[in-house]
Design an enzyme around this catalytic site. Structure first.
Site, PDB file in Angstrom:
ATOM      1  N   TYR A   1      -3.433  14.493   3.029  1.00  9.25           N
ATOM      2  CA  TYR A   1      -2.881  13.297   2.402  1.00  9.25           C
ATOM      3  C   TYR A   1      -3.466  13.110   1.008  1.00  9.25           C
ATOM      4  CZ  TYR A   1      -1.041   8.502   2.470  1.00  9.25           C
ATOM      5  OH  TYR A   1      -0.349   7.348   2.217  1.00  9.25           O
TER       6      TYR A   1
ATOM      7  N   GLY B   1       0.826  -1.201   0.000  1.00 10.62           N
ATOM      8  CA  GLY B   1       0.000   0.000   0.000  1.00 10.62           C
ATOM      9  C   GLY B   1       0.861   1.253   0.000  1.00 10.62           C
ATOM     10  N   SER B   2       0.500   2.205   0.862  1.00 14.74           N
ATOM     11  CA  SER B   2       1.145   3.526   0.840  1.00 14.74           C
ATOM     12  C   SER B   2       2.574   3.537   1.350  1.00 14.74           C
ATOM     13  CB  SER B   2       0.308   4.531   1.631  1.00 14.74           C
ATOM     14  OG  SER B   2      -0.845   4.886   0.900  1.00 14.74           O
ATOM     15  N   VAL B   3       3.073   2.444   1.900  1.00 16.68           N
ATOM     16  CA  VAL B   3       4.509   2.383   2.190  1.00 16.68           C
ATOM     17  C   VAL B   3       5.290   2.606   0.892  1.00 16.68           C
ATOM     18  CG1 VAL B   3       6.383   0.903   3.034  1.00 16.68           C
ATOM     19  CG2 VAL B   3       4.195   0.924   4.226  1.00 16.68           C
TER      20      VAL B   3
ATOM     21  N   LYS C   1       4.970   4.934  -1.026  1.00 15.57           N
ATOM     22  CA  LYS C   1       5.301   6.359  -1.142  1.00 15.57           C
ATOM     23  C   LYS C   1       6.733   6.643  -0.680  1.00 15.57           C
ATOM     24  CE  LYS C   1       0.575   8.187  -0.805  1.00 15.57           C
ATOM     25  NZ  LYS C   1      -0.190   6.921  -0.880  1.00 15.57           N
TER      26      LYS C   1
END
Length: 431
Positions: free
Chosen positions: A143, A53-55, A57
């Protein structure tokens, strides 16, 4: 921390499969539990791929910093220097740094599938002209998934490569991260976890390609811990750890650096990032001053989030003696509750806060029209969450899958509450 703790915590949160890793005193420790899928089970091992997921980023931001180090990108240059075709509703300008610390004023994102071709990100940027703008540039963090997808397009334009190939060239191959992938064909030939929602397989496995820069990477726990160790090393990326925007009332952190959320826990400074995909959840936390890192990944929603939080907190306490606690909410006050009750929304979701007479309850639902028009199955909505108020117009979710999630209310000049923040995302008051 040991495998018994992982197994007991997984049982408490009904997690089919999970993996955790700790780096401490120069040694790696791995803890594994369960299966990759309830329908086609294989034991989770150190090589099992989970969606992060957003890790993701943190990989996108690090790639930008590599390009900064090569003199090919400037953090304080306008994004249109690199993506001149960018069109937004008000023609605003913001910098690369403001994109990476979520202060561009872009809303969370679009839900348009732009396909699996190499033009997916270019098409996504074309869709941004329809994206809602929720704040002035630099005014406050909010976010934004689309903001990071736009950062991925910067990488494409500067390197002349697809985002995925550029990440491979800039990061994955130099760091020896051979078990980290974007491509479904690469993933399906290896052992990988599927997401679950309340015991059922979550489909699709991942969403469209244009979301890769903000959330599309899959990695093993071993590779994810190696990624954390890289950020503990002498890599010239100290700029990423410096605060660039302050966060208020957020369990994400106290501030944002470049790609990392920064927070103080029990007297030590930490950097980290979490991630959610369709039934899969990841958490990464690094304590540079103690040369420590912990990662946790789980394949069940909605309770993968509290599972990962429990693992991270246990690791902090077991290895560093650091205790991470939620604040205590204020006693129920009818007049304060009346101020916040109402409906709030953003482009993707609607929120309702109700007063039961004994406490407040918060419910967040994906917009019905988005569910109706979605080209693929979306995650199930969550049951309402009990919440408590904190000082300074902040609040805390006190029960359910998002226990410990914090946010805050925004007032206008007259003192009336006009918005609420949840997980770094802004919801404006409807009534």
């Amino acid at each position: 921390m040991n495998n018994d703790f992982i197994a007991e915590t997984a049982a408490r949160f009904t997690i089919p499969g999970a993996a955790a890793g700790v780096f401490h005193d120069g040694e790696e420790h791995f803890f594994l539990h369960g299966v990759t899928s309830v329908e086609n089970p294989l034991p989770v091992n150190e090589d099992t791929l989970f969606l992060l997921g957003s890790v993701t980023k943190t990989y996108t931001a690090t790639a930008i910093m590599r390009l900064v180090g090569q003199g090919r990108v400037e953090l304080d240059a306008p994004v249109r220097r690199y993506v001149p075709e960018l069109e937004l509703a008000d023609g605003r300008e913001f910098t690369v740094r403001q994109l990476l610390n979520h202060t561009s004023g872009l809303d969370w994102g679009t839900l348009v599938d732009t396909g699996e071709g190499d033009d997916a990100l270019a098409e996504h940027v074309e869709e941004l002209k329809t994206l809602k703008l929720i704040a002035e540039v630099g005014e406050r963090p909010s976010y934004s998934q689309s903001g990071y997808n736009l950062a991925g397009r910067i990488i494409e334009k500067v390197t002349g490569l697809t985002y995925e190939q550029a990440i491979t060239n800039l990061l994955l191959e130099p760091l020896g991260l051979g078990n980290t992938h974007f491509d479904r064909d690469a993933v399906m030939t290896r052992r990988f976890a599927v997401g679950h929602e309340k015991g059922e397989i979550a489909r699709p496995w991942r969403h469209w390609r244009a979301n890769n820069p903000g959330g599309g990477i899959a990695a093993s726990v071993e590779d994810l811990l190696r990624w954390a160790r890289f950020h503990l090393g002498d890599n010239g990326l100290e700029e990423m750890r410096r605060p660039t925007a302050t966060l208020r009332g957020s369990n994400l952190g106290d501030a944002i650096g470049v790609g990392w959320f920064l927070r103080e826990i029990g007297g030590v400074q930490a950097i980290g990032h979490g991630g959610s995909s369709n039934g899969q959840f990841a958490e990464l936390l690094i304590v540079p001053e103690r040369n420590f890192a912990v990662v946790s990944i789980a394949n069940q929603g909605p309770d993968g989030i509290p599972f990962n939080q429990a693992v991270v907190r246990k690791a902090l306490q077991s290895y560093l003696g650091v205790v991470d606690r939620d604040p205590e909410p204020l006693p129920y006050d009818e007049s304060k509750a009346r101020e916040v009750v109402g409906e709030y929304d953003n482009d993707a979701m609607v929120m309702t806060i109700e007063d039961t007479g004994a406490g407040l309850v918060l419910e967040v639902l994906i917009r019905p029209e988005i569910r109706e028009n979605a080209e693929m199955e979306l995650p199930a909505d969550h049951a309402p969450f009990p919440m408590g108020l904190l000082p300074r117009d902040e609040y805390l979710i006190t029960e359910g899958a998002f226990t410990g999630q914090r946010g805050f209310f925004t007032r206008d000049d007259s003192g009336r509450i006009i918005g609420v923040d949840l997980a770094g995302r802004v919801f404006g008051r409807v009534r």
